[in-house]
Scaffold this motif. Structure first.
Motif, PDB file in Angstrom:
ATOM      1  N   GLY A 146       8.880   4.536   0.067  1.00  8.43           N
ATOM      2  CA  GLY A 146       8.957   3.091   0.024  1.00  8.43           C
ATOM      3  C   GLY A 146       7.923   2.290   0.776  1.00  8.43           C
ATOM      4  O   GLY A 146       7.984   1.057   0.799  1.00  8.43           O
ATOM      5  N   ARG A 147       6.947   2.957   1.401  1.00  6.17           N
ATOM      6  CA  ARG A 147       5.896   2.226   2.121  1.00  6.17           C
ATOM      7  C   ARG A 147       4.603   2.232   1.306  1.00  6.17           C
ATOM      8  O   ARG A 147       4.342   3.160   0.556  1.00  6.17           O
ATOM      9  CB  ARG A 147       5.658   2.845   3.494  1.00  6.17           C
ATOM     10  CG  ARG A 147       6.826   2.703   4.452  1.00  6.17           C
ATOM     11  CD  ARG A 147       7.143   1.254   4.780  1.00  6.17           C
ATOM     12  NE  ARG A 147       6.040   0.593   5.443  1.00  6.17           N
ATOM     13  CZ  ARG A 147       5.888   0.560   6.771  1.00  6.17           C
ATOM     14  NH1 ARG A 147       6.771   1.148   7.558  1.00  6.17           N
ATOM     15  NH2 ARG A 147       4.871  -0.077   7.305  1.00  6.17           N
ATOM     16  N   LYS A 148       3.790   1.211   1.479  1.00  3.31           N
ATOM     17  CA  LYS A 148       2.544   1.079   0.729  1.00  3.31           C
ATOM     18  C   LYS A 148       1.379   1.639   1.526  1.00  3.31           C
ATOM     19  O   LYS A 148       1.148   1.268   2.683  1.00  3.31           O
ATOM     20  CB  LYS A 148       2.290  -0.408   0.422  1.00  3.31           C
ATOM     21  CG  LYS A 148       0.980  -0.673  -0.308  1.00  3.31           C
ATOM     22  CD  LYS A 148       0.980  -0.045  -1.688  1.00  3.31           C
ATOM     23  CE  LYS A 148      -0.316  -0.389  -2.436  1.00  3.31           C
ATOM     24  NZ  LYS A 148      -0.387   0.295  -3.754  1.00  3.31           N
ATOM     25  N   ASN A 149       0.632   2.547   0.896  1.00  2.00           N
ATOM     26  CA  ASN A 149      -0.560   3.121   1.533  1.00  2.00           C
ATOM     27  C   ASN A 149      -1.716   2.142   1.381  1.00  2.00           C
ATOM     28  O   ASN A 149      -2.034   1.698   0.277  1.00  2.00           O
ATOM     29  CB  ASN A 149      -0.904   4.457   0.870  1.00  2.00           C
ATOM     30  CG  ASN A 149      -1.905   5.269   1.671  1.00  2.00           C
ATOM     31  OD1 ASN A 149      -2.833   4.730   2.253  1.00  2.00           O
ATOM     32  ND2 ASN A 149      -1.704   6.571   1.697  1.00  2.00           N
ATOM     33  N   GLN A 150      -2.347   1.804   2.478  1.00  2.00           N
ATOM     34  CA  GLN A 150      -3.445   0.846   2.456  1.00  2.00           C
ATOM     35  C   GLN A 150      -4.705   1.415   1.815  1.00  2.00           C
ATOM     36  O   GLN A 150      -5.552   0.671   1.328  1.00  2.00           O
ATOM     37  CB  GLN A 150      -3.763   0.393   3.888  1.00  2.00           C
ATOM     38  CG  GLN A 150      -4.819  -0.701   3.988  1.00  2.00           C
ATOM     39  CD  GLN A 150      -5.003  -1.194   5.421  1.00  2.00           C
ATOM     40  OE1 GLN A 150      -4.075  -1.129   6.228  1.00  2.00           O
ATOM     41  NE2 GLN A 150      -6.193  -1.668   5.740  1.00  2.00           N
TER      42      GLN A 150
END
Length: 211
Positions: free
Chosen positions: A135-139
């Protein structure tokens, strides 16, 4: 590494992943050898002369690709049901973790840190894609076809990450531990101070494989 010792009790050492011992492997008379297309590109032919060898692009694969490889390996060793169960368990755990992910959380930068290097893991790497799965966005997107690449302190500063995830070994001192002192010695301590992020550190990382 010490944290893996309980899992490999009784397993005969046949060199390292980077430098496998052909003599040691041959002495075990294996039915199948699993190799990596990047790490073993030069040794795969020799391994194939020892026993049937299946070559996978595991070192640079993302989560979905590694899961596909896990299923293929399960079929090769006659443990497809175990592989499917392993993947089902993983899917369930990821769903549970995703439920706790803060909506709208800032993107992260993930890196594997050794005593000599900081290797950024993009959305196309295993570590980077796994964190996206929960659920986290990779930069970091894949860069010039590379799913992983080295970053300097200056390169990290340029990214200005809001969340930094570091993967380290418990028996090693990561290069980041020396960065503040190093930058001060080089009269560039401001680079380190300009970074503003939350740090999460993991001491181990393992890929799913049938036991």
């Amino acid at each position: 590494p010490p944290y893996l010792r309980p899992r490999v009790g009784g397993v005969v050492t046949t060199g390292s992943r980077a430098q496998p011992s052909l003599e040691g492997i041959a002495a075990l008379r294996p039915d199948l050898i699993l190799a990596d297309s990047l790490v073993h590109k030069d040794t795969a032919p020799a391994l194939g002369r020892v026993a049937p060898t299946a070559v996978f692009p595991s070192r640079r694969a993302d989560l979905d690709q590694l899961n596909e490889q896990t299923l293929l390996i399960g079929r090769l060793v006659g443990r497809e049901a175990a592989a499917k169960q392993l993947l089902a368990d993983q899917k369930s755990l990821i769903a549970k973790a995703r439920a706790f992910t803060k909506k709208g959380a800032p993107a992260f930068v993930a890196g594997v840190v050794t005593p000599t290097s900081f290797t950024a893991h993009t959305a196309g790497s295993f570590a980077g894609s796994f964190l996206e799965a929960v659920g986290r966005k990779n930069q970091l997107p894949v860069k010039d076809g590379q799913t992983q690449y080295e970053l300097s302190l200056e390169g990290l500063v340029a990214l200005q990450p809001q969340t930094l995830v570091l993967f380290t070994a418990p028996d090693e001192t990561p290069v980041t531990a020396a960065w503040p002192a190093f930058q001060k010695a080089c009269c560039n301590a401001s680079a380190w101070r300009r970074l503003s992020f939350r740090i999460r550190v993991s001491s181990s990382w393992t890929n799913p494989r049938p036991e």
